[in-house]
Enzyme design. Structure first.
Site, PDB file in Angstrom:
ATOM      1  N   ASP A 188       8.045  12.536  -0.632  1.00 23.63           N
ATOM      2  CA  ASP A 188       6.812  11.031   0.132  1.00 23.63           C
ATOM      3  C   ASP A 188       6.823  12.073   1.464  1.00 23.63           C
ATOM      4  O   ASP A 188       7.343  13.454   2.134  1.00 23.63           O
ATOM      5  CB  ASP A 188       6.595  10.614   0.613  1.00 23.63           C
ATOM      6  CG  ASP A 188       7.273   9.236   0.001  1.00 23.63           C
ATOM      7  OD1 ASP A 188       6.988   9.239  -1.249  1.00 23.63           O
ATOM      8  OD2 ASP A 188       8.435   8.366   0.340  1.00 23.63           O
ATOM      9  N   ASP A 216       8.997   4.614  -1.849  1.00 20.36           N
ATOM     10  CA  ASP A 216       9.606   3.586  -0.770  1.00 20.36           C
ATOM     11  C   ASP A 216       9.370   2.197  -1.155  1.00 20.36           C
ATOM     12  O   ASP A 216       9.736   0.699  -0.909  1.00 20.36           O
ATOM     13  CB  ASP A 216       9.503   3.589   0.728  1.00 20.36           C
ATOM     14  CG  ASP A 216       7.723   4.449   0.264  1.00 20.36           C
ATOM     15  OD1 ASP A 216       7.331   4.244  -0.081  1.00 20.36           O
ATOM     16  OD2 ASP A 216       7.501   4.628   2.041  1.00 20.36           O
ATOM     17  N   ASP A 240       6.634   2.497  -6.371  1.00 20.44           N
ATOM     18  CA  ASP A 240       7.377   3.756  -6.694  1.00 20.44           C
ATOM     19  C   ASP A 240       9.154   3.328  -8.078  1.00 20.44           C
ATOM     20  O   ASP A 240       9.501   4.166  -8.530  1.00 20.44           O
ATOM     21  CB  ASP A 240       7.981   3.963  -5.324  1.00 20.44           C
ATOM     22  CG  ASP A 240       6.905   4.326  -4.668  1.00 20.44           C
ATOM     23  OD1 ASP A 240       6.210   5.042  -5.091  1.00 20.44           O
ATOM     24  OD2 ASP A 240       7.282   4.177  -3.288  1.00 20.44           O
TER      25      ASP A 240
HETATM   26  P1  ATP Z   1       3.751   8.599   1.366  1.00 20.26           P
HETATM   27  O1  ATP Z   1       3.208   9.016   0.300  1.00 20.26           O
HETATM   28  O2  ATP Z   1       3.422  10.563   2.409  1.00 20.26           O
HETATM   29  O3  ATP Z   1       4.436   7.751   2.340  1.00 20.26           O
HETATM   30  P2  ATP Z   1       1.201   7.340   2.530  1.00 20.26           P
HETATM   31  O4  ATP Z   1       2.217   6.397   3.476  1.00 20.26           O
HETATM   32  O5  ATP Z   1      -0.179   8.081   3.517  1.00 20.26           O
HETATM   33  O6  ATP Z   1       2.072   8.501   2.878  1.00 20.26           O
HETATM   34  P3  ATP Z   1       0.183   5.583   1.010  1.00 20.26           P
HETATM   35  O7  ATP Z   1       1.443   3.876   2.166  1.00 20.26           O
HETATM   36  O8  ATP Z   1       0.131   5.124  -0.253  1.00 20.26           O
HETATM   37  O9  ATP Z   1       0.708   6.037   0.866  1.00 20.26           O
HETATM   38  O10 ATP Z   1      -1.197   5.289   1.720  1.00 20.26           O
HETATM   39  C1  ATP Z   1      -1.763   5.887   1.077  1.00 20.26           C
HETATM   40  C2  ATP Z   1      -3.357   5.394   2.475  1.00 20.26           C
HETATM   41  O11 ATP Z   1      -4.028   4.891   2.440  1.00 20.26           O
HETATM   42  C3  ATP Z   1      -3.013   6.129   3.779  1.00 20.26           C
HETATM   43  O12 ATP Z   1      -2.677   7.646   3.270  1.00 20.26           O
HETATM   44  C4  ATP Z   1      -3.605   5.333   4.256  1.00 20.26           C
HETATM   45  O13 ATP Z   1      -5.485   6.059   4.178  1.00 20.26           O
HETATM   46  C5  ATP Z   1      -3.868   3.873   3.467  1.00 20.26           C
HETATM   47  N1  ATP Z   1      -3.537   3.285   4.156  1.00 20.26           N
HETATM   48  C6  ATP Z   1      -1.893   2.956   4.252  1.00 20.26           C
HETATM   49  N2  ATP Z   1      -1.527   1.904   4.677  1.00 20.26           N
HETATM   50  C7  ATP Z   1      -2.504   1.046   5.305  1.00 20.26           C
HETATM   51  C8  ATP Z   1      -2.309  -0.300   5.427  1.00 20.26           C
HETATM   52  N3  ATP Z   1      -1.311  -0.485   6.290  1.00 20.26           N
HETATM   53  N4  ATP Z   1      -3.856  -0.768   5.494  1.00 20.26           N
HETATM   54  C9  ATP Z   1      -4.532  -0.369   4.786  1.00 20.26           C
HETATM   55  N5  ATP Z   1      -4.977   1.003   4.568  1.00 20.26           N
HETATM   56  C10 ATP Z   1      -3.186   1.464   4.522  1.00 20.26           C
END
Ligand code: ATP
Length: 923
Positions: free
Chosen positions: A333, A644, A648
């Protein structure tokens, strides 16, 4: 009946009555009460029962394959009227059994201790405050908050539930998610587990969130009641351990066949007596069987696991240590693993950019337009709804830690940063309190959005945030400077352009939007897609999340170690690329593949992409991750993957090494993983791989070390039989055992603790099919170092005769003081050469002069131990008598010690040639 009544009360009472029934309140318990209840109910733990009893484990040390062989040897010795030998073998069985038992016990304790390190925190309300506590300290009456991916810590009656779904499979075996609600039910179902307003310890939250009050902990939970049934944990052997068992069996078979063959040869060809032939056969067998090898391997894996835990990687199974060593691809990630997961909103944009000042999670800062500080009035006019949405569509909390004098968040850092940002405008704080949450549509990594519907008087509004591309498409109008205007294609592309600019600068961007509802709609009937539609676009928030400083170095290591890194992120492709470049993962232009592109992609196309360099996957949903991992595995890669969230878990399970985040990871992910990173750091994975490789090398070290001394144990027998008895037996069975279970033990263990060799991360991963005992190791041990050792021992043997005037051609007398001294020399020769040999095995290629003679202190202790033990065997009356030894003089020792550097230098020359050849190949 009492229990039924209790159940009935818990299920059927409205929330407030449940609280009072359990002596609690929505504000939680206070400290006094918690202490009291901890005393009454004890820790919230499942106590281990019905494991294999310790005496049974101890006895099993005397009944396994080798032990049985040795028992047979002992009985045969008795039959052959050699009681001393029988006693000696018996002693071996006992010493070996105790030692192995101790090693395995230690290994088990080490892995058990690790389990306690696995973080398991629960969010509870205590004394009006939201705090995180260790699950063990949860008591009945505690008010627990549940969110996606949490493992439920105790039996709980729900008092609030937003789309809460749980997986009850640990209790029922049925893994279909089950909806849970907070309303009261008049009747207890026949099946208690199915009660919709109860959540059970040990089950997991699949989605949504909720709140509830604990009514049973520890062994009184449903899970506790069935736990004793499921607790017979079968310890699975690692491939390496299986290989060791196989190897030792093969060696045993060879040893036995050799014993029989040489018995026949000796008695028929060399004319030995039956008795001599028999002693001879037992000698060969005992010399070759690596008695203590398996437990030493187990212990050395366990010690590695402990060492790794100290460096923040918690390996859950011993076998993962070796898989780590052969890992070829890491799928990682971005957020939290490559970056610090410390988000700060730096800019907000609502058709005009504002800079937000301030540090970390401290809610103090200004909103600047250019260099001008925006007044509250201006801020309210254009940014009121944006700030309000940031604060309301949010489940995080910021807390001030007096002790450390710093602000910290509880919850998701992305949300935390938005909350902090909104709180920097003081008026929003007051406003947020006026809104009451009606419904939440929790964030999920497929939708990439989250919505909170709240009410203030007659106003009902859905506050939405999420990935910008997802939000824009669902907006039919936009808010600009107090006006709501219809969305146009031009506006959309303007927003997208700003979004991409931010992303290219490595910002993580979230879009904010809202949607008012008239108060006659039934909010609970609306589907997610109906709510998150026809929205009013508010603006963007751009946050930075700096890369972790250690990552760059770790990535360099991976590149020399031949390990490929593939970033798989939910974030925007350009943000991902910018971060990948910052940490040195991608040089030049990145090939960005998005989740929606993957959907329409053939496996063959995907596999070709996976072979390329500089690939990264963005806007990925968890099922894409699973597909990437599966395809990589099919391509023969050994894959580590990080994760996480709840979703996943399949990818974590599918991979060769599932790596869960210890801090940001959900309990579900931690359970599914093979390894947990206590610091969430990518660099820690790379360190673990380095350790995994080192362990494999170390096991080879001591196996090589032990195998080398088999040759000087066999050669005396060969000399004896091939000379037809003209060379009296230079080493007795008892003496062989003195080496295998005496002098060799501590140095072998010490080699298992050797620090990683320089260059372990400079060679490609070990091929999956490469065996521990490969030809080069066997040749080095048996064909090279072993021969030198044997030469040393035999020369020592003849040296003793020589000093008394014996010359080649004269007869050797096989009894009396000279012969006894010659045998003493032979044994002492093994010890002195094993010192040099141990140094030789401390590295496979690197020169010991570079590695240093004193860098493994444990090995120095090993040398000391073997010298003390051999002195005891040679000089103390009891052992002198037992072995038939004679004291050695200074010149004898000098003669034998002269061999230590010989064996070491011979191996140095071999290493030198090997290095030269390697650099020629490389150049
Ligand atoms: P990684 O996979 O590298 O950890 P990430 O944290 O961006 O990346 P996700 O947690 O799946 O992956 O989030 C995907 C997308 O969703 C983010 O890029 C963001 O635009 C949106 N996002 C993340 N957290 C929230 C939240 N709490 N509320 C709304 N949208 C969110």
């Amino acid at each position: 009946a009492e229990e039924e009544e209790l159940k009935h009360e818990i299920v059927s009472s409205p929330s407030d009555k449940v609280y009072s029934f359990l002596g609690s309140s929505p504000d939680g318990l206070d400290q006094n009460e918690i202490t009291k209840r901890l005393e009454i109910y004890g820790l919230n733990e499942i106590t281990q029962v019905s494991k294999i009893p310790i005496y049974q484990k101890f006895l099993s040390q005397f009944t396994h394959f080798f032990a049985i062989l040795l028992w047979i040897a002992a009985i045969l010795s008795l039959i052959a009227k050699m009681p001393e030998l029988a006693w000696a073998i018996l002693a071996v069985i006992i010493i070996n059994g105790i030692f192995s038992f101790w090693q395995e016990y230690k290994a088990e304790k080490a892995t058990e201790a690790l389990r306690k390190l696995l973080p398991y925190k629960v969010k509870v309300i205590r004394n009006r405050e939201l705090v995180e506590v260790d699950a063990r300290y949860i008591v009945p009456g505690d008010v627990v908050l549940l969110s996606e991916g949490d493992r439920i810590p105790a039996d709980i009656r729900l008092t609030e539930s937003f789309e809460l779904q749980v997986d009850n499979s640990v209790l029922t075996g049925e893994s279909r998610p089950i909806r849970k609600t907070s309303s009261a039910y008049s009747k207890v179902n026949a099946n208690w587990i199915d009660m919709p307003n109860i959540c059970f310890a040990g089950t997991n939250v699949v989605s949504g969130n909720g709140r509830g009050v604990v009514f049973a902990t520890g062994m009184r939970t449903e899970f506790g009641k069935i736990a004793h049934l499921t607790q017979v944990i079968t310890a699975e052997l690692s491939p390496l351990q299986k290989e060791m068992i196989f190897v030792t069996r093969v060696v045993a078979v060879i040893a036995i066949s050799m014993g029989i063959l040489f018995y026949l040869l000796g008695t028929f060809l060399a004319g030995l007596s039956q008795l001599q032939g028999f002693i001879f056969a037992i000698g060969i067998i005992v010399a070759n069987i690596p008695e203590g090898l398996l437990p030493t391997v187990t212990l050395s894996l366990a010690m590695a696991v402990q060492r790794m835990a100290r460096k923040n990687s918690l390996v859950k199974k011993l076998s993962s240590v070796e898989t780590l060593g052969s890992c070829t691809v890491i799928c990682t990630d971005k957020t939290g693993t490559l970056t610090q997961n410390e988000m700060t909103v730096k800019k907000i944009w609502a058709f005009d950019e504002l800079e937000v000042t301030g540090v970390g999670y401290c809610p103090e800062g200004k909103f600047l337009k250019g260099s001008r500080n925006l007044s509250d009035e201006e801020l309210k006019k254009s940014y009121f709804w944006l700030l309000l949405t940031s604060g309301i569509c949010n489940n995080s909390k910021i807390v001030y830690e007096k002790d450390n004098n710093r602000w910290r968040i509880i919850g998701d850092p992305t949300e935390g940063s938005l909350l902090v940002m909104s709180m920097k405008s003081k008026f929003i704080n007051e406003e947020i309190k006026k809104w009451k949450r009606v419904r939440e549509l929790p964030f999920d990594s497929r939708r990439k959005r989250m919505t909170v519907i709240s009410q203030k008087g007659d106003d009902i509004i859905a506050f939405v945030k999420g990935a910008a591309d997802e939000i824009i498409e669902r907006c039919s109008s936009y808010f600009k400077d107090g006006e709501i205007l219809p969305m146009t294609g031009k506006i959309k592309s303007a927003i997208k352009q700003v979004n991409e600019e931010y992303a290219r600068d490595a910002y993580r961007v979230l879009a904010l939007a809202y949607r008012p509802f008239s108060n006659d709609v039934n909010l609970f009937m609306l589907e997610v897609d109906e709510v998150e539609n026809d929205m009013i676009f508010l603006g963007l928030a751009a946050m930075i999340d700096p890369p972790r400083p250690e990552v760059e170095e770790a990535i360099k290591k991976c590149s020399t170690a031949g390990i490929k890194i593939i970033m798989i992120t939910g974030d925007h492709g350009l943000t991902a690329e910018a971060i990948a470049k910052k940490v040195g993962m991608i040089k030049g232009k990145a090939k960005i593949v998005t989740g929606s592109e993957l959907d329409g992609m053939d496996d063959s196309v995907l596999n070709n992409i996976l072979k390329e360099k500089n690939v990264l996957f963005a806007r990925i949903a968890p099922e894409h991750k699973l597909r990437i991992v599966s395809n990589l595995k099919e391509m023969g890669e050994i894959v580590a993957v990080t994760g996480d969230g709840v979703n996943d878990a399949p990818a974590l399970k599918k991979s060769d090494i599932g790596v869960a985040m210890g801090i940001a990871g959900t309990d579900v992910a931690k359970e599914a993983a093979d390894m947990v990173l206590l610091d969430d750091n990518f660099a820690t994975i790379v360190n673990a791989i380095e350790d995994g490789r080192a362990v494999f090398d170390n096991i080879r070290r001591f196996v090589g070390y032990i195998f080398t001394s088999n040759i000087p144990e066999i050669v005396p027998y060969l000399a004896f039989v091939l000379s037809g008895g003209a060379i009296p037996l230079p080493m007795t069975v008892l003496q062989i055992l003195a080496v295998d279970l005496g002098t060799d033990l501590v140095p072998a263990l010490a080699l298992g603790a050797e620090m990683p060799e320089k260059g372990v991360m400079e060679k490609p991963p070990r091929p999956r099919e490469e065996r521990l005992l490969n030809a080069s190791l066997l040749i080095r041990a048996y064909g090279f170092l072993g021969i030198i050792e044997a030469a040393a021992c035999m020369s020592g043997y003849f040296f003793a005769f020589w000093q008394t005037g014996w010359r080649p051609g004269l007869k050797l007398i096989g009894s009396g003081p000279v012969y006894e001294k010659a045998r003493t020399m032979c044994l002492a020769g093994v010890v002195t050469t094993q010192i040099g040999n141990g140094y030789a095995w401390r590295s496979h290629k690197e020169s010991i002069f570079r590695k240093g003679f004193f860098t493994n202190r444990f090995y120095l202790f090993g040398i000391l131990s073997e010298l003390v033990i051999i002195s005891i065997f040679v000089y103390t009356p009891f052992f002198k008598g037992l072995f038939g030894h004679r004291p050695l003089e200074f010149k004898d020792w000098a003669f034998l010690f002269a061999w230590s550097p010989v064996i070491l230098l011979a191996d140095e020359i071999r290493k030198f040639i090997a290095r030269r050849r390697k650099s020629h190949e490389g150049g």
